[in-house]
Design a protein around this motif. Structure first.
Motif, short mmCIF file in Angstrom:
data_model
loop_
_atom_site.label_atom_id
_atom_site.label_comp_id
_atom_site.label_asym_id
_atom_site.label_seq_id
_atom_site.Cartn_x
_atom_site.Cartn_y
_atom_site.Cartn_z
N LEU A 168 0.84 -1.21 0.00
CA LEU A 168 0.00 0.00 0.00
C LEU A 168 0.86 1.25 0.00
CD1 LEU A 168 -3.03 -0.50 2.43
CD2 LEU A 168 -3.01 -0.42 -0.05
N ASN A 169 1.89 1.21 0.84
CA ASN A 169 2.77 2.36 0.95
C ASN A 169 3.47 2.62 -0.39
OD1 ASN A 169 3.98 4.36 2.58
ND2 ASN A 169 5.86 3.17 2.64
N HIS A 170 3.85 1.52 -1.04
CA HIS A 170 4.50 1.63 -2.35
C HIS A 170 3.55 2.29 -3.36
CE1 HIS A 170 7.28 0.46 -5.57
NE2 HIS A 170 6.19 0.26 -6.27
N SER A 171 2.26 1.86 -3.33
CA SER A 171 1.28 2.43 -4.26
C SER A 171 1.14 3.92 -4.04
CB SER A 171 -0.10 1.80 -4.05
OG SER A 171 0.00 0.44 -4.14
N ASN A 172 1.07 4.32 -2.77
CA ASN A 172 0.93 5.76 -2.48
C ASN A 172 2.10 6.55 -3.02
OD1 ASN A 172 -1.44 5.46 -1.19
ND2 ASN A 172 -0.59 5.48 0.87
N THR A 173 3.31 6.01 -2.80
CA THR A 173 4.50 6.73 -3.25
C THR A 173 4.52 6.80 -4.78
OG1 THR A 173 5.60 5.81 -1.34
CG2 THR A 173 7.01 6.89 -2.93
N ALA A 174 4.14 5.66 -5.41
CA ALA A 174 4.12 5.64 -6.88
C ALA A 174 3.09 6.65 -7.40
CB ALA A 174 3.78 4.23 -7.36
N LEU A 175 1.96 6.74 -6.71
CA LEU A 175 0.92 7.70 -7.11
C LEU A 175 1.45 9.13 -7.00
CD1 LEU A 175 -2.09 7.64 -7.92
CD2 LEU A 175 -2.63 8.04 -5.54
N SER A 176 2.15 9.40 -5.90
CA SER A 176 2.71 10.75 -5.71
C SER A 176 3.71 11.06 -6.81
CB SER A 176 3.46 10.86 -4.37
OG SER A 176 2.64 10.44 -3.34
N LEU A 177 4.51 10.05 -7.17
CA LEU A 177 5.49 10.25 -8.25
C LEU A 177 4.77 10.56 -9.56
CD1 LEU A 177 8.42 10.13 -9.33
CD2 LEU A 177 8.09 7.69 -9.68
N ALA A 178 3.68 9.81 -9.80
CA ALA A 178 2.92 10.03 -11.03
C ALA A 178 2.35 11.44 -11.06
CB ALA A 178 1.79 9.00 -11.14
N TYR A 179 1.84 11.91 -9.92
CA TYR A 179 1.29 13.27 -9.87
C TYR A 179 2.39 14.31 -10.04
CZ TYR A 179 -3.45 12.00 -9.20
OH TYR A 179 -4.70 11.52 -9.43
#
Ligand SMILES: Nc1ncnc2c1ncn2[C@@H]1O[C@H](COP(=O)(O)OP(=O)(O)OP(=O)(O)O)[C@@H](O)[C@H]1O
Length: 550
Positions: free
Chosen positions: A413-424
């Motif tokens: 989950l934490n990885h997904s959040n960080t990846a999402l932040s990177l995408a944004y």
């Protein structure tokens, strides 16, 4: 000068009476816009000594060949030119006799882009309703906002498609003409006094183009709006609808005034309108720079100079013929909604669009957009990660241990959040979705290479080694390996002199024992916050309307 005033009076007489106390006007005098150009940063003149005015209820078209400076003039008057280092705008641009005030100007004028981005999965009515909810004051009753939307739908002749989705090339929705009208409607909700339109007829057939301009002209009169737009070669009926036209070539104004007067002026200067010729084709033929041969270039330059000089003689000492009717800009800009209400409306709109199965980028106001995209995406991202973790953990046959299972879920989950932040972050930094589509996978691939599984980091040049420290993949990988192998008793093979050995030896042998798994979670969380902060900074820079008023 006399010609101008007499025509101005004629045009104004054609309009229904508008109370002179409430009349608005935008006027500009000797506006020159230069930008630094090329390696030498030589000043390049994009607009030269532009002068003119548009009164309430009038519709004025800016015409000229490609690169003539139409959009530049429109954007300069609208206060939307980029604040480029070394660029300069001189001259006067006044609204109701006063310089435009950046604090109030955004509330006074609206700008309809050539291709406004809209949520494709919202209907026409929903699009206008969200625009009203976002841009009208919270003190206004919901019923009043609804009435306003109805009124706009009627005025823009959108009743037949009010429930139709906006759509796009993949899922067809409203027609091109309806889309233009919706874009105008979105801007009308705030009752602007000045409406700028960039190519409102582009991409439309001539019947549709005429239809939309009739509507715009009617809006100018019934709502008393100042309308200024750029158009490409309009048909004769469209020219007749315009109170005045502005002819530009190479950034120079060659005519400002009514069309019939322009024809007389062209005739006086030796260019009579040939029979059976559309006046707009004729104007463009005469004033467009001909670059085919050196002789043709010199000849068209001479024509452009002749017209520009004649214009300067007529308008050089121009001052508004209506000085007594000027009013100070009395509107004060107030952000229509408190930020949390804006956040809520944007969230609702975004979720509706997401659940109708597609993402889109909205072209609306407010810093809350960034947050809202994030909030709209997080639940979906979490659901995806949870489903994947639950299935994958047991399918692969990882250790049957509750703490390890939940640590696995936490890491993913934490990885997904960080990846999402990177995408944004990437999405906010790039100028177009296409650039994002190239840059995003590139950055992820680099992070993957430095994630620990594919490359022996020790063999990589020290210049690039730092990338491992910002690679979110590296921390998740280390955390996952530790989570599974630490404490795991592995059976020795026949050629090994032991019965079992501890999985931590595996962890150490692959150099993924440092930092510890919970610390990896913390670092990735911090990286996520960092990407978000960076993305927000980019977003502020790339999404704010460019405003440069002088
Ligand atoms: N920032 C800039 N730096 C250098 N040149 C610029 C800049 N902005 C615009 N130009 C140039 O100024 C000229 C006028 O541009 P503008 O976009 O106003 O033309 P236009 O009349 O709207 O053309 P079109 O109909 O093709 O859109 C063009 O030659 C363009 O390349």
């Amino acid at each position: 000068m006399a010609v101008v005033e007499s025509h101005a009076v004629k045009v104004d007489d054609d309009l229904p009476p508008i109370s002179s106390e409430n009349s608005s006007e935008i006027r500009w005098k000797n506006v020159t816009y230069t930008v630094p150009y090329g390696k030498t940063k030589e000043p390049k003149v994009l607009l030269k000594n532009a002068t003119g005015y548009v009164r309430q209820g009038q519709m004025v078209a800016i015409m000229g060949g490609s690169g003539a400076g139409k959009s530049t003039l429109l954007n300069t008057l609208a206060g939307r030119i980029a604040d480029q280092k070394g660029s300069d705008v001189t001259g006067e641009i006044l609204f109701n006799g006063e310089p435009r005030n950046p604090a109030t100007w955004t509330n006074i004028c609206s700008y309809v882009e050539q291709d406004d981005l809209m949520f494709t999965n919202l209907s026409v009515e929903e699009t206008l309703t969200y625009a009203a909810q976002l841009r009208l004051p919270s003190s206004m009753l919901a019923e009043e906002k609804r009435q306003k939307v109805d009124e706009i739908i009627m005025q823009l002749n959108l009743n037949g498609c009010r429930k139709t989705w906006i759509g796009d090339s993949l899922s067809r929705g409203i027609s091109g003409g309806e889309r233009k009208r919706v874009a105008i409607g979105v801007e009308l909700v705030t009752n602007p006094s000045v409406l700028f339109l960039d190519e409102p007829t582009s991409g439309l057939d001539s019947a549709n183009a005429l239809g939309i301009l009739k509507i715009i002209k009617k809006l100018a009169i019934t709502r008393g709006i100042v309308i200024l737009m750029t158009v490409h070669q309009p048909r004769t009926e469209i020219l007749d609808l315009c109170d005045k036209i502005i002819l530009l070539s190479m950034g120079k104004t060659l005519w400002f005034g009514p069309t019939d007067a322009a024809l007389a002026h062209f005739k006086d200067l030796g260019h009579p309108l040939p029979e059976k010729t559309n006046p707009s084709d004729f104007f463009l033929d005469v004033i467009t720079m001909d670059l085919r041969t050196e002789e043709a270039k010199a000849a068209s330059l001479a024509v452009i100079e002749k017209f520009h000089n004649a214009y300067q003689v007529k308008f050089g000492n121009y001052s508004s013929p209506f000085p007594s009717q000027m009013l100070p800009a009395d509107k004060t800009y107030v952000w229509p909604l408190p930020w949390y209400m804006e956040l809520f409306v944007l969230y609702k709109r975004n979720m509706k669009d997401v659940f109708r199965n597609k993402g889109a980028i909205g072209a609306t106001i407010g810093q809350a957009i960034f947050l809202i995209f994030l909030m709209g995406a997080i639940p979906l991202c979490w659901v995806n990660s949870l489903l994947m973790s639950i299935c994958l953990y047991w399918m692969v046959g990882l250790q049957v241990d509750v703490v390890r299972f939940f640590t696995f879920v936490l890491l993913v989950l934490n990885h997904s959040n960080t990846a999402l932040s990177l995408a944004y972050c990437i999405g906010s930094a790039v100028p177009t979705p296409q650039v994002g589509q190239i840059l995003g996978p590139l950055i992820i691939t680099i992070f993957l290479l430095f994630g620990g599984q594919l490359l022996n980091i020790g063999s990589v040049s020290w210049v690039f080694r730092w990338i491992q420290y910002v690679s979110l993949i590296s921390y998740t990988y280390k955390g996952l390996v530790q989570n599974e192998f630490d404490g795991l008793q592995i059976q020795c093979t026949a050629n090994m002199n032991c019965q079992t050995y501890d999985g931590s030896a595996v962890v150490a042998s692959y150099s993924v024992d440092n930092p510890t798994k919970y610390f990896c979670v913390l670092i990735n969380f911090g990286l996520g916050l960092g990407f978000l902060a960076l993305g927000y900074t980019f977003f502020q820079k790339t999404s704010r309307p460019m405003m440069r008023l002088k």
